[in-house]
Design a protein around this motif. Structure first.
Motif, PDB file in Angstrom:
ATOM      1  N   SER A  15      -8.613  37.049  64.438  1.00 37.15           N
ATOM      2  CA  SER A  15      -7.232  37.078  64.910  1.00 37.15           C
ATOM      3  C   SER A  15      -7.203  36.803  66.407  1.00 37.15           C
ATOM      4  O   SER A  15      -7.927  37.451  67.165  1.00 37.15           O
ATOM      5  CB  SER A  15      -6.623  38.464  64.630  1.00 37.15           C
ATOM      6  OG  SER A  15      -5.285  38.526  65.058  1.00 37.15           O
ATOM      7  N   SER A  16      -6.388  35.860  66.816  1.00 34.61           N
ATOM      8  CA  SER A  16      -6.207  35.635  68.258  1.00 34.61           C
ATOM      9  C   SER A  16      -5.162  36.588  68.813  1.00 34.61           C
ATOM     10  O   SER A  16      -5.440  37.370  69.726  1.00 34.61           O
ATOM     11  CB  SER A  16      -5.737  34.200  68.539  1.00 34.61           C
ATOM     12  OG  SER A  16      -6.721  33.276  68.202  1.00 34.61           O
ATOM     13  N   THR A  17      -3.953  36.508  68.268  1.00 32.86           N
ATOM     14  CA  THR A  17      -2.832  37.196  68.909  1.00 32.86           C
ATOM     15  C   THR A  17      -2.373  38.456  68.163  1.00 32.86           C
ATOM     16  O   THR A  17      -1.336  39.016  68.508  1.00 32.86           O
ATOM     17  CB  THR A  17      -1.648  36.214  69.091  1.00 32.86           C
ATOM     18  OG1 THR A  17      -1.314  35.617  67.828  1.00 32.86           O
ATOM     19  CG2 THR A  17      -2.007  35.113  70.069  1.00 32.86           C
ATOM     20  N   ILE A  20      -3.108  38.764  62.303  1.00 33.88           N
ATOM     21  CA  ILE A  20      -4.113  38.973  61.244  1.00 33.88           C
ATOM     22  C   ILE A  20      -4.800  40.325  61.420  1.00 33.88           C
ATOM     23  O   ILE A  20      -5.128  41.002  60.442  1.00 33.88           O
ATOM     24  CB  ILE A  20      -5.117  37.800  61.227  1.00 33.88           C
ATOM     25  CG1 ILE A  20      -4.434  36.539  60.682  1.00 33.88           C
ATOM     26  CG2 ILE A  20      -6.359  38.123  60.413  1.00 33.88           C
ATOM     27  CD1 ILE A  20      -4.027  36.589  59.214  1.00 33.88           C
ATOM     28  N   THR A  88      -3.881  30.448  60.180  1.00 31.52           N
ATOM     29  CA  THR A  88      -4.060  29.032  59.841  1.00 31.52           C
ATOM     30  C   THR A  88      -4.319  28.246  61.124  1.00 31.52           C
ATOM     31  O   THR A  88      -3.758  28.520  62.182  1.00 31.52           O
ATOM     32  CB  THR A  88      -2.864  28.458  59.065  1.00 31.52           C
ATOM     33  OG1 THR A  88      -3.243  27.184  58.557  1.00 31.52           O
ATOM     34  CG2 THR A  88      -1.622  28.309  59.907  1.00 31.52           C
ATOM     35  N   PHE A  90      -4.201  24.388  61.816  1.00 35.88           N
ATOM     36  CA  PHE A  90      -3.891  23.070  61.259  1.00 35.88           C
ATOM     37  C   PHE A  90      -4.112  23.070  59.742  1.00 35.88           C
ATOM     38  O   PHE A  90      -4.727  22.163  59.192  1.00 35.88           O
ATOM     39  CB  PHE A  90      -4.730  21.987  61.945  1.00 35.88           C
ATOM     40  CG  PHE A  90      -4.650  22.040  63.453  1.00 35.88           C
ATOM     41  CD1 PHE A  90      -3.416  21.947  64.083  1.00 35.88           C
ATOM     42  CD2 PHE A  90      -5.778  22.214  64.227  1.00 35.88           C
ATOM     43  CE1 PHE A  90      -3.320  22.012  65.472  1.00 35.88           C
ATOM     44  CE2 PHE A  90      -5.692  22.280  65.613  1.00 35.88           C
ATOM     45  CZ  PHE A  90      -4.454  22.181  66.235  1.00 35.88           C
ATOM     46  N   SER A 123      -1.925  33.832  58.156  1.00 39.81           N
ATOM     47  CA  SER A 123      -0.617  33.800  58.804  1.00 39.81           C
ATOM     48  C   SER A 123      -0.460  32.461  59.507  1.00 39.81           C
ATOM     49  O   SER A 123      -1.448  31.766  59.795  1.00 39.81           O
ATOM     50  CB  SER A 123      -0.458  34.944  59.815  1.00 39.81           C
ATOM     51  OG  SER A 123      -1.348  34.781  60.891  1.00 39.81           O
ATOM     52  N   THR A 126       4.823  28.864  61.405  1.00 40.20           N
ATOM     53  CA  THR A 126       6.011  28.312  60.745  1.00 40.20           C
ATOM     54  C   THR A 126       5.940  28.463  59.231  1.00 40.20           C
ATOM     55  O   THR A 126       4.849  28.568  58.653  1.00 40.20           O
ATOM     56  CB  THR A 126       6.137  26.807  61.054  1.00 40.20           C
ATOM     57  OG1 THR A 126       4.954  26.145  60.596  1.00 40.20           O
ATOM     58  CG2 THR A 126       6.315  26.557  62.542  1.00 40.20           C
ATOM     59  N   GLY A 129       3.730  26.224  57.003  1.00 37.93           N
ATOM     60  CA  GLY A 129       2.851  25.762  58.083  1.00 37.93           C
ATOM     61  C   GLY A 129       1.397  25.648  57.693  1.00 37.93           C
ATOM     62  O   GLY A 129       0.558  25.455  58.577  1.00 37.93           O
ATOM     63  N   ASP A 172       4.772  34.162  61.652  1.00 35.57           N
ATOM     64  CA  ASP A 172       5.002  34.943  62.882  1.00 35.57           C
ATOM     65  C   ASP A 172       6.065  34.342  63.808  1.00 35.57           C
ATOM     66  O   ASP A 172       6.406  34.933  64.840  1.00 35.57           O
ATOM     67  CB  ASP A 172       3.685  35.217  63.616  1.00 35.57           C
ATOM     68  CG  ASP A 172       3.113  34.003  64.364  1.00 35.57           C
ATOM     69  OD1 ASP A 172       3.848  33.028  64.612  1.00 35.57           O
ATOM     70  OD2 ASP A 172       1.929  34.043  64.710  1.00 35.57           O
TER      71      ASP A 172
END
Ligand SMILES: Cc1cc2nc3c(=O)[nH]c(=O)nc-3n(C[C@H](O)[C@H](O)[C@H](O)COP(=O)(O)O)c2cc1C
Length: 208
Positions: A15-17, A20, A88, A90, A123, A126, A129, A172
């Motif tokens: 998870s970056s932000t 997740i 996700t 891309f 996640s 969009t 997405g 998100d």
């Protein structure tokens, strides 16, 4: 199998932000409540520090989750079931989670990843997405392991609300939509299903 030998679930995520990470914690708690022994593990960060520092949400999540151990191959070998989470990228799996999987060549060669239960969550920013393509891409690897994929399907009424039979997912809105009750409910349903299927598989395999 006795209660002294509970189902072991590894929840392994990148998870970056923080989206997740929040779902991973919900899945971990629900699996524990369902009687499993759980290891919550995060994929090692591969991005440069400058990229992390350039995004306050990314830097904050890195700080907030620093105490969660990084995943090592033994966590996946230990587990009867693995629930794997990735944002996700891309429409695909993040390189950080992929790196965890790509360290499993030796274990795969020995057949140590077969006959386990696998499930995934994701996640995106969009709607439409790339959530389904991400989960299907993740599940490609599980087929190579000889794993059994426990997707949630529409096995609970709430699945007709969140609408993703491939796994828990969240939109998100580029940081506008924190993880909500619909996503948390999906996470709980998925965790409970994984524990139930893993328990049945473990008990059945013990008799073969
Ligand atoms: C390199 C990159 C690629 C991404 N690709 C997509 C995409 O294809 N579709 C989408 O909707 N969101 C995409 N996103 C957004 C993230 O998947 C989304 O914000 C996710 O919920 C973040 O999860 P996290 O907070 O756990 O890191 C991308 C983000 C990055 C950094």
């Amino acid at each position: 199998m006795s209660t002294a030998d509970p189902v072991k679930v590894a929840v392994v995520y990148y998870s970056s932000t923080g989206i997740i990470a929040a779902i991973a914690k919900e899945i971990s708690s629900a699996a524990e409540n369902a009687g499993a022994e759980v290891r919550l593990r995060r994929a090692k960060e591969l991005a440069p520090q400058a990229a992390i520092d350039s995004n306050p949400a990314w830097a904050e999540n890195a700080r907030a989750t620093a105490s969660i151990p990084e995943a090592v191959p033994d966590d996946l070998l230990w587990a009867d079931a693995m629930v794997l989470g990735t944002p996700t990228r891309f429409g695909n799996v993040s390189s950080q989670l992929k790196q965890v999987l790509d360290q499993l060549g030796g274990a795969w060669e020995k057949g140590l990843l077969a006959d386990k239960v696998y499930s995934g969550f994701t996640s995106s920013a969009t709607l439409h997405g790339g959530q389904e393509s991400t989960l299907l891409a993740l599940y490609n690897t599980m087929h190579h392991f000889g794993g059994l994929i426990a997707s949630p399907g529409y096995t609970d009424g709430s699945k007709f609300v969140d609408g993703n039979p491939y796994g828990t997912s969240h939109v998100d809105g580029a940081g506008e939509n924190p993880v909500d009750d619909v996503t948390r409910q999906a996470a709980r349903v998925q965790a409970e299903r994984v524990v139930r299927i893993a328990r049945a598989l473990k008990s059945g395999l013990a008799q073969t």
